[in-house]
Design an enzyme around this catalytic site. Structure first.
Site, PDB file in Angstrom:
ATOM      1  N   HIS A 176      -1.331  -5.166  -2.008  1.00  0.00           N
ATOM      2  CA  HIS A 176      -0.014  -4.638  -2.399  1.00  0.00           C
ATOM      3  C   HIS A 176       1.018  -5.688  -2.011  1.00  0.00           C
ATOM      4  O   HIS A 176       1.108  -6.034  -0.822  1.00  0.00           O
ATOM      5  CB  HIS A 176       0.292  -3.333  -1.662  1.00  0.00           C
ATOM      6  CG  HIS A 176      -0.741  -2.265  -1.897  1.00  0.00           C
ATOM      7  ND1 HIS A 176      -0.554  -1.243  -2.801  1.00  0.00           N
ATOM      8  CD2 HIS A 176      -1.980  -2.079  -1.370  1.00  0.00           C
ATOM      9  CE1 HIS A 176      -1.624  -0.460  -2.811  1.00  0.00           C
ATOM     10  NE2 HIS A 176      -2.508  -0.955  -1.949  1.00  0.00           N
ATOM     11  N   HIS A 194      -6.555   4.208  -6.346  1.00  0.00           N
ATOM     12  CA  HIS A 194      -7.017   4.434  -4.977  1.00  0.00           C
ATOM     13  C   HIS A 194      -7.695   5.807  -4.957  1.00  0.00           C
ATOM     14  O   HIS A 194      -7.110   6.802  -5.407  1.00  0.00           O
ATOM     15  CB  HIS A 194      -5.843   4.464  -4.006  1.00  0.00           C
ATOM     16  CG  HIS A 194      -5.257   3.120  -3.683  1.00  0.00           C
ATOM     17  ND1 HIS A 194      -4.825   2.244  -4.637  1.00  0.00           N
ATOM     18  CD2 HIS A 194      -5.041   2.517  -2.482  1.00  0.00           C
ATOM     19  CE1 HIS A 194      -4.363   1.152  -4.040  1.00  0.00           C
ATOM     20  NE2 HIS A 194      -4.473   1.289  -2.735  1.00  0.00           N
ATOM     21  N   ASP A 251      -5.590  -5.462   1.196  1.00  0.00           N
ATOM     22  CA  ASP A 251      -4.731  -4.276   1.095  1.00  0.00           C
ATOM     23  C   ASP A 251      -3.267  -4.586   1.448  1.00  0.00           C
ATOM     24  O   ASP A 251      -2.468  -4.854   0.552  1.00  0.00           O
ATOM     25  CB  ASP A 251      -5.288  -3.141   1.969  1.00  0.00           C
ATOM     26  CG  ASP A 251      -4.890  -1.759   1.488  1.00  0.00           C
ATOM     27  OD1 ASP A 251      -4.295  -1.650   0.405  1.00  0.00           O
ATOM     28  OD2 ASP A 251      -5.191  -0.769   2.199  1.00  0.00           O
ATOM     29  N   ASP A 252      -2.920  -4.527   2.730  1.00  0.00           N
ATOM     30  CA  ASP A 252      -1.544  -4.786   3.194  1.00  0.00           C
ATOM     31  C   ASP A 252      -1.636  -5.738   4.384  1.00  0.00           C
ATOM     32  O   ASP A 252      -1.470  -5.332   5.545  1.00  0.00           O
ATOM     33  CB  ASP A 252      -0.880  -3.469   3.614  1.00  0.00           C
ATOM     34  CG  ASP A 252      -0.831  -2.479   2.460  1.00  0.00           C
ATOM     35  OD1 ASP A 252       0.008  -2.658   1.564  1.00  0.00           O
ATOM     36  OD2 ASP A 252      -1.670  -1.552   2.440  1.00  0.00           O
ATOM     37  N   GLU A 263     -10.226   6.914  -0.082  1.00  0.00           N
ATOM     38  CA  GLU A 263      -9.782   6.166   1.115  1.00  0.00           C
ATOM     39  C   GLU A 263      -9.708   7.200   2.242  1.00  0.00           C
ATOM     40  O   GLU A 263     -10.497   7.164   3.179  1.00  0.00           O
ATOM     41  CB  GLU A 263      -8.423   5.514   0.853  1.00  0.00           C
ATOM     42  CG  GLU A 263      -7.850   4.779   2.071  1.00  0.00           C
ATOM     43  CD  GLU A 263      -6.428   4.229   1.844  1.00  0.00           C
ATOM     44  OE1 GLU A 263      -5.758   4.672   0.890  1.00  0.00           O
ATOM     45  OE2 GLU A 263      -5.996   3.368   2.643  1.00  0.00           O
ATOM     46  N   HIS A 272      -7.315  -6.322  -4.543  1.00  0.00           N
ATOM     47  CA  HIS A 272      -6.621  -5.169  -3.954  1.00  0.00           C
ATOM     48  C   HIS A 272      -5.688  -5.669  -2.867  1.00  0.00           C
ATOM     49  O   HIS A 272      -6.084  -5.833  -1.709  1.00  0.00           O
ATOM     50  CB  HIS A 272      -7.666  -4.188  -3.392  1.00  0.00           C
ATOM     51  CG  HIS A 272      -7.087  -2.927  -2.821  1.00  0.00           C
ATOM     52  ND1 HIS A 272      -7.832  -1.773  -2.661  1.00  0.00           N
ATOM     53  CD2 HIS A 272      -5.850  -2.620  -2.370  1.00  0.00           C
ATOM     54  CE1 HIS A 272      -7.077  -0.828  -2.146  1.00  0.00           C
ATOM     55  NE2 HIS A 272      -5.855  -1.329  -1.946  1.00  0.00           N
TER      56      HIS A 272
END
Ligand code: ADE
Ligand code: ZN
Length: 345
Positions: A26, A204, A285-286, A207, A24
């Site tokens: 991005h 997703h 994630d980011d 969340e 996961h």
């Protein structure tokens, strides 16, 4: 699960070094301010921040939407194949240093095609970066196309039509962006089409959205993994189902704290989710926006919970088992992980 200080350090060293997968992340969320400025200069774009420090100072998010607004704005510096190549190569080099042997990487084509960037430009650039990284450090990767859920299902179908000539290069499909008010049911027909094309799908869910969105992702979209899913902890029946069906959750601890899903790491429900027998994986994630890559997530979690090596072994094993890599690659990585764990003991 918890340990003393010296075994704690040994467990952390093992967690950081052992072979694992990231499921996961991005790619647009790996855009570091330094690269954003360099790309803005290369593409002759007037970037609306005076310095990398000024941009970093804007990383003070109150929720998912406040982050997404900045994330989409920064993606504007990505214009040509070389930009996507450089972004992918930088992430994979960094991932390799955290012991990641395989990464399944989300990309958001609608963020780029809406600005007039060709679908092929995005795909070619990302794939070239992945090939450079594979040749350089042996890291394996796969691309997962994410549909933006704040847009319509019709827009998603148009994006799928653009992707269809390149299906051999796209490993699966996902669903991201603003969760609240955009339930999985909105994309039921689109995901049925993705599955009919023979691709695994993920979404997703849970969340910021309620547990019901997790049920919808499972029952209406047919996902094989849930991205985030941390709000499952509010629903005992859902926890029981996720454990029974061994549906992997791709949990992103630093993201959850930065986006205020939990007020601090010590309040994260990870121990509850693991304790309930769920197949938990840790992810970034980011990472450029949330204070770090997978290794930083591991450090932050270990500082909060002080887990033993067995727990970390289980998480790494889950990440490899839940990946969409070829079974032979998975078996080889798991064997390496088992050897590393045996040596530790
Ligand atoms: N896109 C990038 N990061 C995301 C996140 N954490 N949730 C939803 N969409 C995203
Ligand atoms: Zn995400």
């Amino acid at each position: 699960m918890a340990t003393s200080a010296s075994t704690d350090d040994a467990a952390l060293a093992f967690a950081l070094a052992c072979p694992k997968a990231e499921l996961h992340v991005h790619i647009e969320g790996t855009l570091e301010p330094e690269l954003a400025f360099a790309l803005a200069q290369r593409n002759d774009i007037d970037f609306p921040y005076a310095s990398t420090d000024a941009l970093r100072a804007a990383y003070d998010f109150s929720d998912l939407q406040s982050f997404l607004d900045l994330y989409y704005a920064c993606a504007d510096v990505l214009r040509c194949e070389a930009d996507f190549h450089d972004l992918m190569l930088a992430y994979l080099r960094r991932a390799h240093r955290d012991g990641i042997v395989h990464a399944e990487i989300f990309f958001d084509p609608q963020t780029h095609t809406a600005r007039g960037i060709g679908f092929e430009t995005v795909l070619n650039g990302l794939e070239a970066g992945a090939a450079t990284a594979q040749a350089e450090c042996g890291i394996s990767s796969r691309l997962i196309l994410c549909f933006l859920r704040h847009l319509s299902e019709e827009d998603g179908f148009a994006t799928l039509a653009q992707a269809e000539p390149y299906l051999a290069r796209i490993h699966g499909f996902g669903l991201d962006s603003s969760e609240r008010g955009h339930p999985p049911v909105k994309f039921e027909r689109l995901f049925a089409r993705c599955r009919a094309l023979g691709k695994p799908v993920v979404a997703h869910a849970g969340e910021e959205g309620p547990p019901d969105y997790i049920y919808q992702a499972l029952d209406l979209l047919g996902v094989s993994r849930i991205d985030h899913g941390v709000r499952a902890s509010e629903d005992p029946a859902l926890l029981e189902r996720l454990a029974r069906e061994q549906i992997a959750l791709t949990v992103c601890p630093l993201s959850n704290v930065r986006l205020r899903v939990f007020p601090q790491m010590a309040m994260h429900t990870l121990p509850q989710l693991i304790g309930a027998g769920l197949k938990i994986t840790l992810n970034s994630d980011d990472p450029a926006y949330f204070g770090g890559y997978l290794g930083d997530n591991i450090r932050a979690v270990q500082a909060a919970f002080g887990w033993d090596a067995k727990t970390w072994y289980g998480l790494a094993r889950n990440s490899l088992e839940a990946s969409f890599a070829d079974e032979s690659d998975k078996a080889a990585w798991i064997e390496r992980l088992d050897r590393a764990y045996a040596e530790l003991r």
